[in-house]
Every structure is written in structure tokens, then in C-alpha cells.
Design a protein around this motif. Structure first.
Motif: not given
Length: 544
Positions: A57-60, A124-135, A139-144
Motif C-alpha cells: 500500500l505504498n503509493p510510490l 514538506r511532505d508534498v515536496a518529498f512525495t514529488f521528489g520521490r516520484v520524479k526520482d 519504481a513509481f509506475p505513473n511518472r508520466g
């Protein structure tokens, strides 16, 4: 995303008389029991029954449809969300401001949303989430979704500014991506997020339900009494459970006894039995999910579009809808379903034409020279595996497709794999499959670069390794097309290219039927999914 829920044969009730068979569309507002006051709605446990397991259930990093529903609607919050009319509404972000040239947007967050461990949810949580999906190491499946979002700046604890390139439906990703807690995950290396226990046993969310426990066949959540009143407040339910019951016969029995309150994606073969039970209501809803066959173009002969087209021509997709879904579906030429504003009913799919299929296979050099019923070329038979997960509808599809392909000299051997193993086979860098029957939940914005872009080959969602520069150009242009007329033109071009090359054989878009116990109220079932209204679900006191 892979819809691994997303999945016997004919029920006796035909589509034309669904209303007479007890099918309803829309919502279940009040159980057919005595009226109760709102105060009586609090308490009780609702059990959601599904056939598909959830890996994390990790959204990333998660890829399961059911996981996405639990993340967005129960465990976490997204910045914004869609309502039942597909209109964008505030959620974690109470407001936003876009500058004149659409290159910057400022989100102002609510100040009363906390993580379930008591820490405040901040920018900061929003910025962290954004940074991880851009990394790229995540293995974020919806990077597009975020390709054109370029940078984030935390202005203050409840304000964040983004720099982006102007594009259509730019807010969509923030309606789908739950925000994750920086203080819990910041020290986890990006490439270890898939395996980290945060996604299975150490979940910390900020939504209306808190994680309680996970067992071999269930995920349990309890009501969050601190959920803000302006977002609906504490859920009526005391407890929410997602139970995995792989066998549909067992799952229907659990629904009839009351051990399960809602049976997700009721197979059409069970509709007649379910509607005959006075305690059950069968409700249909439109779906953004389509079922398809992915052809692995890394393996011969699937790299040849002539062969792929021949295989599609040999499959009677209208018969499949009638046989395995009792008519609950629509055959389409490509990725635009009837639920989408740009859907063109005149864009006809390839016909069922086995004679033409045979001619194309002859042209590609596949002939049955020894008259044994299987075509061959250069001494190799046209024989392959077609895999799917333990889903009755898909298993039936595999058997029917096997028969239809055999009629044109193609030997397709069905094989069922556990959902996790199938997901690993089709998304692994090696692409360990020939052909696979899968499901996919389409995005509202149809940003399908993850599925088809040449540069995404080797990434999880580029199942087929198909590459076409013309399609790349169309898909790259779509996010930047701000006028609907231009988008409609591009969507049609997209549809034409995949219809021509058949990297997928698009089988049908689903109409979903769910079995619901009458004591479960507050449901609103629409294209967002079954759990969109879960905060407002309640169990009638007489049915607990």
C-alpha cells in the motif's frame, strides 16, 4: 495500472433485461431496513471482498487497482480529488492559484490534517512525495503524470509552489497520487521503497482510516476520529476490512452469509444467483478499465504488426463480451472508452475476420505445410503461451481465444499464474511472457506514454516493448494540447495508430457489477471506483 482484480460463462440474464434481473445503476443510499438516525450509523465493520491480492500500500511503488482505491480513499489524502461528476474539488489542498501563463501554481494546504502518528501534514511532505516520484530510482509506475512538473518550493509549512510547463489536465496526477510522510520515509533509499515494510506493516497515513493490521488474506483499518470535519469527519464505520477471497464461488457464499458486505467485480456468471437473494443488490457502474491481450514484441513472432493484426482478426471480441461478461462491456478500437468525452463510436475496431487473419499469416510466412493444424515457418510452429491471473473471466477468455486462434492454425496454450507472479513476469526488465490477458484502468487524461513511449521500454508499464516514433509524437503532443478540438484530433490519431499496429488486442471496456448487502448504506458507485465514498459507508444497526 495493472488491474489484477481486474476479471464463468454466460449467466441467463441478458443485457437487454438487466433491470428485470435486479441490476441497478448509481448509489445505494438507504438499506431496505428500518430508517435510522445519523447517530445510529456509527460503528460496525464493513468487509470488502475481492479476488486479487495486494502486494503493498505504498503509493510510490504499488501497481494494484485495489491498492490505489484504498490509498486514495481510505488511508491517505491527495491534494485534490474528483467528485462523482468528474469535477475537481479541494482535499488536502484547500485552495490553489495558477499564474497567468500557467507556469506556476501555488497550493495552500489545510492546517488540520495530521499523520496517524500525530505529526502534522505539511508542505514538506508534498515536496518529498514529488521528489520521490520524479526520482528515476523509485519504481513509481505513473511518472508520466508529472513529466511537465519541473520543480517544487516550500514557501511555508502549509504553502508549496510548483513550476510546470503548461499542459492539459495538469491537475490529474495530484488527484491520484496520495501524499506520503517525509518523516517516516526520508531515510529510506529510493531503490528500497518497493521492499520497505512501510507498505505492508508500518503504514502511516493521514486519511479517514488508519492501518490496523495485515494478515495473509486481509488488510484491516480503523476509523480515524481526528479526520477533519470539513472533509467529512470521522467515518461512520468503526472498521474497514479488505479480504482476499480468490475463489468466486467462496466469495459469493461469503456475501450471501453476510461475512462480506460488498463483492467487488461480481462475475457475470454469478449475477442471477446474487439477484435471487433478497439480501443482496447488484449494482452496475461505468468503468475506465479495459481488458486486452498484450503481445510481447521482444519475442517472435509478436514483433511483426502483420502477425499481431492477424491474431486480432481471428478473435471474435463481440462473442467474448456476450460469453464472459453477459454483454457487460463495449468492444473498442483502442484506448478511448464510452465514458470519455472524446470517444468516437464510429472508430470501428478491426472486424472478426478469420479468413483475412489466415491471409495475413500466409503473407507473413506462417503456413501449415504439413497439414497438422498448426502453422509453421522455418521449422518453428506458431505456438505460444497466453498467461493470465486467477480470474474466472480472464481464464474463460483464454480458453475461448485458444479455440478461435486454433481455427486459423495458431496454437495458444493458456496458463494461469498467481497475480503477483504475473505482474512480475510482464513488468520485469526481461518481460518473461509471450502473450498476456491483462486489465488496465485508463486515466481520465489518457496520458499513455508509460504504455507506449519508446523511451519507456524496460520500464514497468511498457509491457510490450512496442515503439513507433509517430505515436511518440502524438503522445508527447497530447499533454500540451490545451484546446479540446486539437486534443480530439490527437486522440483519434492515437487510436488509428494502435488500431493499425495492434500492440494490444483491445478486447472490451468493462461495465462493472458489484454485489452489495442491503445493510450496507452510503455507497456511491461511479467511474472513480467502488471505494470513492467509503468515508460515508455505514452498516445498518440491525445488520451488524
Amino acid at each position: 495500472m495493472i488491474d489484477s482484480r481486474k476479471l464463468a460463462i454466460v449467466a441467463t440474464c441478458a443485457l437487454g433485461i438487466l433491470a428485470g434481473c435486479g441490476l441497478d445503476e448509481g448509489s445505494v443510499d438507504e438499506p431496505a431496513l428500518r430508517p435510522v438516525q445519523e447517530a445510529e450509523r456509527y460503528g460496525g465493520t464493513a468487509v470488502v471482498g475481492g479476488r486479487a491480492s495486494i502486494g503493498t500500500l505504498n503509493p510510490l511503488v504499488s501497481t494494484d487497482f485495489e491498492a490505489a482505491q484504498l490509498q486514495k480513499h481510505a488511508l491517505f489524502t491527495t491534494l485534490v480529488r474528483y467528485d462523482g461528476e468528474a469535477s475537481l474539488t479541494p482535499y488536502l489542498a484547500e485552495s490553489w492559484e495558477l499564474n497567468r501563463d500557467s507556469t506556476q501554481i501555488v497550493f495552500r494546504l489545510r492546517r488540520d490534517v495530521s499523520w496517524h502518528d500525530g505529526s502534522p501534514t505539511t508542505a514538506r511532505d508534498v515536496a518529498f512525495t514529488f521528489g520521490r516520484v520524479k526520482d528515476p530510482n523509485v519504481a513509481f509506475p505513473n511518472r508520466g503524470w508529472f513529466d511537465l512538473w519541473e520543480a517544487a518550493e516550500v514557501v511555508d509549512p502549509h504553502t508549496i509552489r510548483f513550476v510546470l510547463r503548461p499542459h492539459a489536465d495538469f491537475m490529474f496526477g495530484w488527484s491520484q497520487l496520495p501524499i506520503v510522510p517525509e518523516h517516516v520515509l526520508r531515510d529510506v533509499p529510493p531503490d528500497e521503497l518497493t521492499r520497505h515494510p512501510f507498505g505492508t506493516d508500518e503504514l502511516v497515513g493521514n486519511g479517514p482510516f488508519r492501518f490496523s493490521e495485515r494478515t495473509a488474506d486481509a488488510w484491516s483499518f480503523v476509523a480515524n476520529p481526528e479526520f477533519p470535519d470539513e472533509l467529512g469527519g470521522r467515518p461512520y464505520l468503526e472498521r474497514l476490512v479488505y479480504r482476499v477471497v480468490p475463489d468466486p464461488t467462496t466469495l459469493l457464499a461469503e456475501l450471501r452469509t453476510g461475512a462480506v458486505h460488498i463483492y467487488l467485480d461480481l462475475p457475470p456468471s454469478q449475477i442471477e444467483t446474487a439477484t435471487a437473494d433478497a439480501d443482496i443488490e447488484v449494482i452496475t457502474r461505468p468503468s475506465r478499465s479495459y481488458t486486452f491481450i498484450a503481445w510481447n514484441s521482444r519475442r517472435a513472432p509478436f514483433g511483426d504488426p502483420v502477425v499481431r493484426s492477424a491474431l486480432t482478426l481471428a478473435i471474435d471480441r463481440e462473442q467474448l463480451v456476450a460469453a464472459v461478461r453477459n454483454g457487460l462491456g463495449t468492444v473498442t478500437a483502442g484506448p478511448l472508452g464510452p465514458w470519455h468525452w472524446a470517444y468516437d463510436p464510429s472508430a470501428a475496431p478491426l472486424p472478426f475476420a478469420p479468413d483475412s487473419a489466415g491471409g495475413l499469416l500466409d503473407r507473413a510466412g506462417w503456413r501449415d505445410a504439413d497439414a497438422d493444424g498448426v502453422r509453421e515457418r522455418d521449422g518453428e510452429e506458431l505456438r505460444f503461451e497466453i498467461v493470465t491471473n486467477p480470474n474466472p473471466v480472464r481464464q474463460d477468455i483464454a480458453v475461448i481465444v485458444q479455440s478461435q486462434l486454433a481455427a486459423v492454425g495458431v496454437a495458444a496454450e493458456p496458463r494461469t499464474m498467481e497475480s503477483a507472479a504475473l505482474g512480475a513476469a510482464v513488468t520485469s526488465p526481461e518481460r518473461r511472457y509471450d502473450a498476456a490477458i491483462l486489465g488496465f484502468e485508463q486515466d481520465w487524461v489518457l496520458d499513455d506514454r508509460d504504455l507506449w513511449a519508446c523511451e519507456r521500454i524496460g520500464q514497468p508499464w511498457q509491457f510490450t516493448s512496442y515503439c513507433d516514433p509517430d505515436l511518440d509524437l502524438v503522445l508527447d503532443s497530447l499533454p500540451r494540447a490545451l484546446e479540446r478540438g486539437e486534443r480530439r484530433r490527437l486522440y483519434r490519431r492515437y487510436n488509428d495508430i494502435v488500431r493499425r499496429d495492434q500492440p494490444f488486442t483491445f478486447l472490451f471496456f468493462e461495465t462493472v457489477a458489484d454485489g452489495v448487502r442491503r445493510e450496507l448504506g452510503g455507497l456511491e458507485l461511479d467511474a472513480r471506483g467502488e471505494l470513492a465514498s467509503v468515508r460515508g459507508w455505514w452498516i445498518h444497526p440491525d445488520g451488524r
